[in-house]
Design an enzyme around this catalytic site. Sequence first.
Site, PDB file in Angstrom:
ATOM      1  N   GLU A 103       0.822  -1.203   0.000  1.00  0.00           N
ATOM      2  CA  GLU A 103       0.000   0.000   0.000  1.00  0.00           C
ATOM      3  C   GLU A 103       0.862   1.261   0.000  1.00  0.00           C
ATOM      4  O   GLU A 103       0.505   2.257  -0.628  1.00  0.00           O
ATOM      5  CB  GLU A 103      -1.002   0.007   1.167  1.00  0.00           C
ATOM      6  N   CYS A 119       1.392   2.120   7.718  1.00  0.00           N
ATOM      7  CA  CYS A 119       0.695   2.294   6.437  1.00  0.00           C
ATOM      8  C   CYS A 119      -0.694   2.887   6.641  1.00  0.00           C
ATOM      9  O   CYS A 119      -1.193   3.603   5.772  1.00  0.00           O
ATOM     10  CB  CYS A 119       0.627   0.975   5.684  1.00  0.00           C
TER      11      CYS A 119
END
Length: 140
Positions: free
Chosen positions: A67, A96
């Site tokens: 991600e 993240c």
Amino acid sequence: MNKFDKAYLKMAQEWAKLSYCERKQVGALIVKDRMIISDGYNGTPSGFENCCEDADGKTHWYVLHAEANAILKLAASTQSAKGATLYLTLSPCKECSKLILQAGITRLVYINEYSDDDGISFLRNHNIEIEQISDCELKK
């Protein structure tokens, strides 16, 4: 779950196969208005040797998560993640999750649970819509 969620997650699974990581291969797609605006998989930064683990099988600290790679790729483009959906094969870690929130992503759809669910809790507490779709459901 709708048919598009299923299709994008299957594509994220295919994208994960591009990773050189041996321990875990993770794929990510960022979708806005039914268009894929970015993609990513976990791996080493550009210019590094494509080796994600050390001799003991532990992941190197500098390996980028799928991600993070997708968000960074998007940042280098003219696209915006505001209001987008992130499709992941593995739920995000704490670090993240901060990137996801800051990028303006409003929805997360993932398959497998990361070992630490603090990232998911953080996103839920910040009104990010979250849906988990199991591998079994994908195969139906």
